[in-house]
Write a protein that holds these residues in place. Structure first.
Motif, short mmCIF file in Angstrom:
data_model
loop_
_atom_site.label_atom_id
_atom_site.label_comp_id
_atom_site.label_asym_id
_atom_site.label_seq_id
_atom_site.Cartn_x
_atom_site.Cartn_y
_atom_site.Cartn_z
N ARG A 1 45.83 51.85 36.33
CA ARG A 1 45.07 50.76 36.43
C ARG A 1 44.00 50.94 37.54
NH1 ARG A 1 49.79 51.01 38.50
NH2 ARG A 1 50.34 50.19 40.29
N THR A 2 42.86 50.39 37.40
CA THR A 2 41.69 50.55 38.68
C THR A 2 41.66 49.32 38.99
OG1 THR A 2 40.75 52.12 36.97
CG2 THR A 2 39.38 51.14 38.64
N PHE A 3 41.42 49.41 40.33
CA PHE A 3 40.84 48.15 41.32
C PHE A 3 39.72 48.41 41.58
CE2 PHE A 3 45.55 48.32 41.41
CZ PHE A 3 45.97 46.94 41.14
N PRO A 4 38.71 47.20 41.54
CA PRO A 4 37.23 47.57 41.83
C PRO A 4 37.16 47.46 43.43
CG PRO A 4 37.62 45.48 40.76
CD PRO A 4 38.74 46.17 40.72
N ALA A 5 36.15 47.82 43.88
CA ALA A 5 35.82 47.68 45.27
C ALA A 5 35.66 46.28 45.61
CB ALA A 5 34.34 48.61 45.86
N ARG A 6 36.13 45.69 46.83
CA ARG A 6 36.18 44.33 47.09
C ARG A 6 36.16 43.93 48.21
NH1 ARG A 6 41.51 42.95 43.28
NH2 ARG A 6 43.03 43.93 44.43
N TYR A 7 35.93 42.73 48.59
CA TYR A 7 36.08 42.01 49.89
C TYR A 7 37.35 41.04 49.64
CZ TYR A 7 31.44 43.00 51.87
OH TYR A 7 30.37 43.38 52.31
N GLN A 8 38.48 41.24 50.58
CA GLN A 8 39.55 40.28 50.70
C GLN A 8 38.97 39.01 51.90
OE1 GLN A 8 43.43 41.91 51.07
NE2 GLN A 8 43.88 39.72 52.32
N VAL A 9 38.75 38.03 51.39
CA VAL A 9 38.14 36.88 52.20
C VAL A 9 39.08 35.66 52.38
CG1 VAL A 9 36.18 35.26 52.62
CG2 VAL A 9 35.82 37.65 51.39
N VAL A 10 39.42 35.37 53.84
CA VAL A 10 40.04 34.16 53.97
C VAL A 10 39.18 32.99 54.42
CG1 VAL A 10 41.90 33.18 55.43
CG2 VAL A 10 42.09 35.49 54.59
N LEU A 11 39.03 31.85 53.59
CA LEU A 11 38.20 30.91 53.86
C LEU A 11 39.15 29.67 54.38
CD1 LEU A 11 36.34 30.38 50.49
CD2 LEU A 11 35.32 31.62 52.66
N LYS A 12 38.56 29.05 55.41
CA LYS A 12 38.99 27.73 56.09
C LYS A 12 38.22 26.51 55.88
CE LYS A 12 37.67 28.46 60.70
NZ LYS A 12 38.00 28.72 61.95
N ASN A 13 38.41 25.30 56.09
CA ASN A 13 37.65 24.29 55.72
C ASN A 13 37.08 24.09 54.61
OD1 ASN A 13 38.68 23.63 58.58
ND2 ASN A 13 36.61 24.57 59.33
N ILE A 14 38.00 24.22 53.32
CA ILE A 14 37.49 24.43 52.03
C ILE A 14 37.15 23.34 51.26
CG2 ILE A 14 38.66 26.91 51.61
CD1 ILE A 14 40.93 25.36 49.98
N SER A 15 36.15 23.45 50.48
CA SER A 15 35.92 22.30 49.55
C SER A 15 36.03 22.77 48.31
CB SER A 15 34.52 21.67 50.00
OG SER A 15 34.33 20.97 51.15
N ILE A 16 36.54 22.09 47.46
CA ILE A 16 36.82 22.70 45.92
C ILE A 16 35.66 21.69 45.10
CG2 ILE A 16 38.20 22.93 43.76
CD1 ILE A 16 40.53 23.26 45.96
N LEU A 17 34.69 22.31 44.75
CA LEU A 17 33.79 21.64 44.04
C LEU A 17 33.73 21.36 42.62
CD1 LEU A 17 30.71 23.00 45.95
CD2 LEU A 17 32.00 20.93 46.53
N GLU A 18 34.57 22.31 41.77
CA GLU A 18 34.65 22.27 40.49
C GLU A 18 36.01 22.96 40.24
OE1 GLU A 18 31.84 23.48 37.48
OE2 GLU A 18 30.40 23.04 38.99
N ALA A 19 37.00 22.64 39.54
CA ALA A 19 38.18 23.27 39.31
C ALA A 19 38.57 23.19 37.81
CB ALA A 19 39.63 22.49 40.12
N GLY A 20 38.50 24.14 37.00
CA GLY A 20 38.50 24.30 35.55
C GLY A 20 39.99 24.79 35.31
N GLY A 21 40.79 25.16 36.20
CA GLY A 21 42.23 25.56 36.02
C GLY A 21 43.05 25.50 37.19
N GLY A 22 44.06 26.46 37.27
CA GLY A 22 44.94 26.03 38.26
C GLY A 22 44.58 26.71 39.70
N TYR A 23 45.26 26.56 40.53
CA TYR A 23 44.53 27.06 42.08
C TYR A 23 45.72 28.44 42.36
CZ TYR A 23 42.63 22.72 42.61
OH TYR A 23 41.82 21.44 42.30
#
Length: 149
Positions: free
Chosen positions: A72-94
């Motif tokens: 399996r291949t994992f792409p280059a990526r940022y792991q980001v921790v967000l605080k004080n979140i606002s969920i504007l649209e949710a089309g599925g689970g969390y």
């Protein structure tokens, strides 16, 4: 009487050893265990922590289930921790990514290079974020990242 005690001890030992090995046998026979899917969702938050990791390739492990058994291949990526979140649209689970009670989210945002595009203290808006995976790892995708301030 003595014979009953002598015969009972090996029986008890055998019963206990079977009870302790049974869960491991069941785990090894189990099918792949998917993680709860996240999204798609649009989420905004303040970057509390950010780490970039280069793309990697992992070899499959013979005899394992799910993607752990496959290369399996994992792409280059940022792991980001967000605080004080606002969920504007949710089309599925969390899934495992969003903790609504603490107001935090941990997102895996695919990005080709460590160019400091995302930094601690920024407020960002991520649209179309989805995450899924199993015992072999987690994958994600998103439509866009917008820096708000």
């Amino acid at each position: 009487m003595r014979r009953a005690v002598v015969c009972g001890i090996p029986f008890a030992f055998l019963t206990i050893s079977v009870l302790f090995t049974l869960p491991f046998i069941m785990i090894s026979l189990a099918a792949a265990a998917p993680i709860p899917k996240t999204g798609p969702l649009t989420i905004e938050g303040l970057v509390e922590d950010v780490r970039w990791s280069p793309g990697t390739v992992h070899k499959g492990m013979h005899g394992m289930s799910g993607t752990l058994a496959q290369g399996r291949t994992f792409p280059a990526r940022y792991q980001v921790v967000l605080k004080n979140i606002s969920i504007l649209e949710a089309g599925g689970g969390y899934g495992l990514s969003v903790d609504r009670e603490s107001g935090k989210a941990m997102l895996l945002l695919n990005h080709p290079s460590d160019d400091q595009f995302i930094r601690t203290g920024m407020r960002i808006l991520v649209s179309g974020y989805e995450e899924w995976g199993d015992e072999g790892g987690s994958w994600s995708k998103h439509i866009s990242i917008k820096v708000i301030k």
